[in-house]
Each structure stands twice: as C-alpha cells, then as structure tokens.
Design a protein around this motif. Structure first.
Motif, mmCIF file in Angstrom:
data_model
loop_
_atom_site.group_PDB
_atom_site.id
_atom_site.type_symbol
_atom_site.label_atom_id
_atom_site.label_comp_id
_atom_site.label_asym_id
_atom_site.label_seq_id
_atom_site.Cartn_x
_atom_site.Cartn_y
_atom_site.Cartn_z
ATOM 1 N N LEU A 1 -44.735 89.229 -15.344
ATOM 2 C CA LEU A 1 -44.148 90.065 -16.410
ATOM 3 C C LEU A 1 -45.212 90.400 -17.461
ATOM 4 O O LEU A 1 -45.329 91.547 -17.902
ATOM 5 N N ALA A 2 -46.000 89.388 -17.836
ATOM 6 C CA ALA A 2 -47.016 89.595 -18.875
ATOM 7 C C ALA A 2 -48.067 90.599 -18.413
ATOM 8 O O ALA A 2 -48.549 91.410 -19.197
ATOM 9 N N ARG A 3 -48.395 90.533 -17.114
ATOM 10 C CA ARG A 3 -49.392 91.477 -16.583
ATOM 11 C C ARG A 3 -48.865 92.906 -16.722
ATOM 12 O O ARG A 3 -49.587 93.823 -17.099
ATOM 13 N N MET A 4 -47.565 93.075 -16.442
ATOM 14 C CA MET A 4 -46.976 94.427 -16.506
ATOM 15 C C MET A 4 -46.855 94.925 -17.952
ATOM 16 O O MET A 4 -46.884 96.117 -18.209
ATOM 17 N N LYS A 5 -46.677 94.007 -18.888
ATOM 18 C CA LYS A 5 -46.414 94.405 -20.284
ATOM 19 C C LYS A 5 -47.669 94.368 -21.159
ATOM 20 O O LYS A 5 -47.604 94.683 -22.351
ATOM 21 N N ARG A 6 -48.772 93.946 -20.573
ATOM 22 C CA ARG A 6 -49.969 93.638 -21.383
ATOM 23 C C ARG A 6 -50.447 94.827 -22.199
ATOM 24 O O ARG A 6 -50.746 94.695 -23.394
ATOM 25 N N ASP A 7 -50.538 96.012 -21.578
ATOM 26 C CA ASP A 7 -51.099 97.170 -22.307
ATOM 27 C C ASP A 7 -50.256 97.484 -23.542
ATOM 28 O O ASP A 7 -50.794 97.777 -24.615
ATOM 29 N N GLU A 8 -48.936 97.429 -23.392
ATOM 30 C CA GLU A 8 -48.054 97.746 -24.529
ATOM 31 C C GLU A 8 -48.203 96.704 -25.633
ATOM 32 O O GLU A 8 -48.175 97.022 -26.827
ATOM 33 N N THR A 9 -48.364 95.458 -25.219
ATOM 34 C CA THR A 9 -48.505 94.389 -26.218
ATOM 35 C C THR A 9 -49.849 94.496 -26.945
ATOM 36 O O THR A 9 -49.911 94.336 -28.176
ATOM 37 N N LEU A 10 -50.897 94.810 -26.208
ATOM 38 C CA LEU A 10 -52.204 94.979 -26.865
ATOM 39 C C LEU A 10 -52.152 96.143 -27.856
ATOM 40 O O LEU A 10 -52.754 96.087 -28.933
ATOM 41 N N LEU B 1 -44.221 82.531 -30.980
ATOM 42 C CA LEU B 1 -43.013 81.717 -30.785
ATOM 43 C C LEU B 1 -42.343 82.070 -29.449
ATOM 44 O O LEU B 1 -42.238 83.252 -29.101
ATOM 45 N N GLY B 2 -41.882 81.057 -28.716
ATOM 46 C CA GLY B 2 -41.326 81.298 -27.378
ATOM 47 C C GLY B 2 -42.424 81.848 -26.485
ATOM 48 O O GLY B 2 -42.241 82.832 -25.774
ATOM 49 N N CYS B 3 -43.588 81.186 -26.511
ATOM 50 C CA CYS B 3 -44.813 81.725 -25.889
ATOM 51 C C CYS B 3 -44.785 81.650 -24.374
ATOM 52 O O CYS B 3 -45.622 82.275 -23.718
ATOM 53 N N GLY B 4 -43.858 80.893 -23.784
ATOM 54 C CA GLY B 4 -43.822 80.764 -22.322
ATOM 55 C C GLY B 4 -45.139 80.227 -21.795
ATOM 56 O O GLY B 4 -45.680 79.246 -22.299
ATOM 57 N N GLY B 5 -45.701 80.904 -20.784
ATOM 58 C CA GLY B 5 -46.965 80.469 -20.178
ATOM 59 C C GLY B 5 -48.188 80.829 -20.998
ATOM 60 O O GLY B 5 -49.301 80.528 -20.603
ATOM 61 N N GLY B 6 -47.994 81.518 -22.117
ATOM 62 C CA GLY B 6 -49.088 81.725 -23.060
ATOM 63 C C GLY B 6 -49.968 82.937 -22.786
ATOM 64 O O GLY B 6 -51.045 83.055 -23.381
ATOM 65 N N GLU B 7 -49.522 83.845 -21.926
ATOM 66 C CA GLU B 7 -50.388 85.007 -21.634
ATOM 67 C C GLU B 7 -50.623 85.838 -22.896
ATOM 68 O O GLU B 7 -51.746 86.262 -23.179
ATOM 69 N N CYS C 1 -43.333 87.136 -31.770
ATOM 70 C CA CYS C 1 -42.605 86.669 -30.585
ATOM 71 C C CYS C 1 -42.285 87.847 -29.682
ATOM 72 O O CYS C 1 -42.102 88.970 -30.147
ATOM 73 N N ARG C 2 -42.250 87.565 -28.380
ATOM 74 C CA ARG C 2 -41.932 88.606 -27.387
ATOM 75 C C ARG C 2 -40.864 88.078 -26.436
ATOM 76 O O ARG C 2 -41.006 86.979 -25.880
ATOM 77 N N PHE C 3 -39.801 88.865 -26.254
ATOM 78 C CA PHE C 3 -38.718 88.556 -25.315
ATOM 79 C C PHE C 3 -38.102 87.177 -25.581
ATOM 80 O O PHE C 3 -37.649 86.501 -24.650
ATOM 81 N N LEU C 4 -38.118 86.763 -26.837
ATOM 82 C CA LEU C 4 -37.492 85.494 -27.246
ATOM 83 C C LEU C 4 -36.146 85.751 -27.916
ATOM 84 O O LEU C 4 -35.145 85.091 -27.599
ATOM 85 N N THR D 1 -44.927 100.500 -8.572
ATOM 86 C CA THR D 1 -45.657 99.648 -7.620
ATOM 87 C C THR D 1 -44.752 98.490 -7.194
ATOM 88 O O THR D 1 -43.799 98.126 -7.899
ATOM 89 N N GLU D 2 -45.091 97.892 -6.062
ATOM 90 C CA GLU D 2 -44.268 96.794 -5.545
ATOM 91 C C GLU D 2 -44.247 95.625 -6.528
ATOM 92 O O GLU D 2 -43.205 95.008 -6.770
ATOM 93 N N ASP D 3 -45.399 95.328 -7.135
ATOM 94 C CA ASP D 3 -45.509 94.253 -8.132
ATOM 95 C C ASP D 3 -44.568 94.492 -9.303
ATOM 96 O O ASP D 3 -43.835 93.598 -9.731
ATOM 97 N N ALA D 4 -44.614 95.705 -9.850
ATOM 98 C CA ALA D 4 -43.793 96.009 -11.033
ATOM 99 C C ALA D 4 -42.305 95.960 -10.680
ATOM 100 O O ALA D 4 -41.483 95.445 -11.450
ATOM 101 N N LYS D 5 -41.970 96.463 -9.487
ATOM 102 C CA LYS D 5 -40.550 96.462 -9.085
ATOM 103 C C LYS D 5 -40.043 95.053 -8.786
ATOM 104 O O LYS D 5 -38.848 94.804 -8.798
ATOM 105 N N ALA D 6 -40.967 94.121 -8.526
ATOM 106 C CA ALA D 6 -40.562 92.745 -8.211
ATOM 107 C C ALA D 6 -39.931 92.039 -9.415
ATOM 108 O O ALA D 6 -39.228 91.028 -9.258
ATOM 109 N N ILE D 7 -40.185 92.554 -10.625
ATOM 110 C CA ILE D 7 -39.638 91.883 -11.823
ATOM 111 C C ILE D 7 -38.107 91.846 -11.787
ATOM 112 O O ILE D 7 -37.486 90.845 -12.155
ATOM 113 N N ALA D 8 -37.483 92.941 -11.331
ATOM 114 C CA ALA D 8 -36.011 92.982 -11.327
ATOM 115 C C ALA D 8 -35.422 91.898 -10.420
ATOM 116 O O ALA D 8 -34.593 91.095 -10.874
#
Ligand SMILES: C[S@@+](CC[C@H](N)C(=O)[O-])C[C@H]1O[C@@H](n2cnc3c(N)ncnc32)[C@H](O)[C@@H]1O
Length: 267
Positions: A19-28, A45-51, A112-115, A205-212
């Motif tokens: 998820l973080a890989r897919m959202k990274r550009d928007e977050t940056l 806050l609610g950092c999860g895996g810390g990406e 915080c993101r998605f918390l 892409t298959e990766d991005a669609k895998a999130i659902a």
C-alpha cells in the motif's frame, strides 16, 4: 471504543508495504507542500510498518528525528529491523495506543495516514496532535473515503468488497468516509488555516489492483465475526476479486484520499 478490523502482524506488515509503495508519490507531495524540512522533530501516529516514517526521516535529515507510534508490536519489530538495514539513525518506533498519546508542544511535524478512519474519536486525536505542534510547526493528515469505489468491467467480488469493508469499518467504530470530513474536523478542533488536496488513485497494474483483495482478506475475520457474511461467501468474493485483479485490461479506483494540513504561526 473502536476495534481495529484489519489483520496485523507480518501479514499486515506486507500488505502495508505494498500500500505504501502505491501511495508514496502522493505522500511525498504532501510532505513537500506541508513543508517538511531538515531539522524537524516529527511524529508518525499509527505508523504501521514505518514506510512513511522512513520517508519523513529522510526529509528531516540527520539533524531531525522521527518517532513512529503504533499498537502492533509485531509490525514495529519488523519496522525496527528495517531501520537497522537502512541505517536510519534518526528513527525510533514506540508501541502505544494513540488514544493515550498526548505530548503537548514537542513536535515540528505531526502526521498520520490511514489511521483516523479506524478511530471512534478522531477529532480528539486531532486536538492532541495540534497541541503537540510547536510554533512554526505543521499538522498533516491523510485519510480515505470509500464512497465512490468503482471498477471496470463490473465484478461481483469488487461489489462485495465495496459493500463489506465500509460496513465492517463502521461496526468496528471507525468511519470509512472520514476523508471528506477532515477539513471540517480541523475547524472543529480549533486548527486554523487548513489547506487541502484530493488524490484519486487508479489501479491498473496487477500490483496496484492487488490492494483491493488484500484489504478484503485483511478484514475477512472481522466480516465473518460480525455475521455480515459467511466464510464461504468471503472466499468466493475473494476468488472473484483476485481473478479480476490478475486480468490485464481491468481497472479499479482506489478510495479517494484527502490530505489536510495546517501550520502553527511562528512564535
Ligand atoms: C491502515 S494502517 C496505516 C499504517 C501507516 N500509517 C501507513 O499508511 O502505511 C493503520 C495502522 O494504525 C494502527 N492503529 C490502529 N488503531 C490504533 C491505535 N488506537 N493506537 C495505535 N495504533 C493504531 C494499526 O496497527 C495500523 O498499523
């Protein structure tokens, strides 16, 4: 009090990494607009895996620092391991419940993101986040709005996900449409001058669609536990959604992500 409805631990860590890989550009882009800069003392806050925490650490530089806070000890252990591998010396991960987090006047960037979608009292946390921001510092949040999910072509598994995830999030005490409310909540929390941005992701892409399917799988126990559907119904929907995601030419919309931030006047 709410109940977190997504599977955690190593499995949850792997899902968040994708998820973080897919959202990274928007977050940056959010970090850039909100003005994260070297030397800042940051909290995720609610950092999860810390990406996101690691990206903040790079922006804050060696003269700054970041603390990631999460209640999932297993994810935090993996995040610490990742910090060691990356040689991130300005990051620390702390176990804790954000509902008890209260550190007034200590930070330059509170994030915080998605918390908030998972919390029963998101406005309370926003108030404490703002109280933590020192003069000249920034509060920034991003969260989703699950209304308006779409896919092409139509898919029964996707429809199931679109109905079930928001429902189980609500039953857990959260709010799957919190994204659009953040701007109003900033005002109610007494945070002036909120700025905002709306990001609509499109998964092709298959990766991005895998999130659902991964999000449906992550909430499967909560869905069956709440009696919203049987295990067989969830399994059938998952099979349909995975096949959809693996088929070239299909696409689906991510939940819209609302980014809202505000700066405290320099003292
Ligand atoms: C959807 S994940 C988002 C993780 C990360 N912010 C990201 O965007 O990749 C939500 C995270 O919030 C954590 N969380 C949920 N409720 C919490 C609470 N009350 N206190 C601390 N962490 C919490 C979960 O363990 C999970 O790691």
């Amino acid at each position: 009090m709410e109940r977190y409805v997504l599977r955690g631990g190593q499995w949850g860590y792997d899902r968040l990494k994708l998820l973080a890989r897919m959202k990274r550009d928007e977050t940056l882009e959010l970090f850039r607009r909100a003005g994260v800069r070297p030397g800042m003392r940051c909290v995720d806050l609610g950092c999860g895996g810390g990406e996101g925490t690691f990206d903040l650490a790079v922006a804050a530089g060696p003269g700054g620092s970041v603390t990631g806070v999460d209640m999932d000890a297993e994810k935090l252990a993996l995040a610490r391991e990742s910090a060691r591998e990356r040689g991130s010396g300005n990051v620390e991960f702390r176990a804790g419940n954000v509902n008890e987090w209260d550190e007034p006047d200590t930070c330059d960037f509170v994030y915080c993101r998605f918390l908030l979608q998972h919390l029963a009292r998101p406005a309370d946390l926003l108030r404490r986040m703002w109280a933590a921001v020192r003069a000249g510092g920034v509060i920034a949040v991003e969260d989703a709005d699950f209304d308006g999910l779409f896919c092409d072509p139509a898919n029964g598994g996707f429809d199931f996900y679109k109905t079930m995830y928001p429902e189980v999030c609500r039953l857990g005490g959260g709010d799957p449409t919190i994204g659009r409310k953040l701007y109003r909540y900033f005002g109610q929390a007494g945070i002036p001058g909120a700025q905002f941005r709306l990001a609509q992701g499109l998964a092709v892409t298959e990766d991005a669609k895998a999130i659902a399917p991964l999000t449906l799988e992550a909430s499967a126990d909560a869905i069956t536990g709440a009696g919203l559907a049987s295990a067989d119904q969830v399994a059938a929907a998952l099979a349909g959604l995975r096949a959809f995601a693996a088929t070239p030419g299909t696409l689906c919309g991510d939940p819209r992500t609302f980014q809202v931030w505000a700066r405290r006047e320099a003292g």
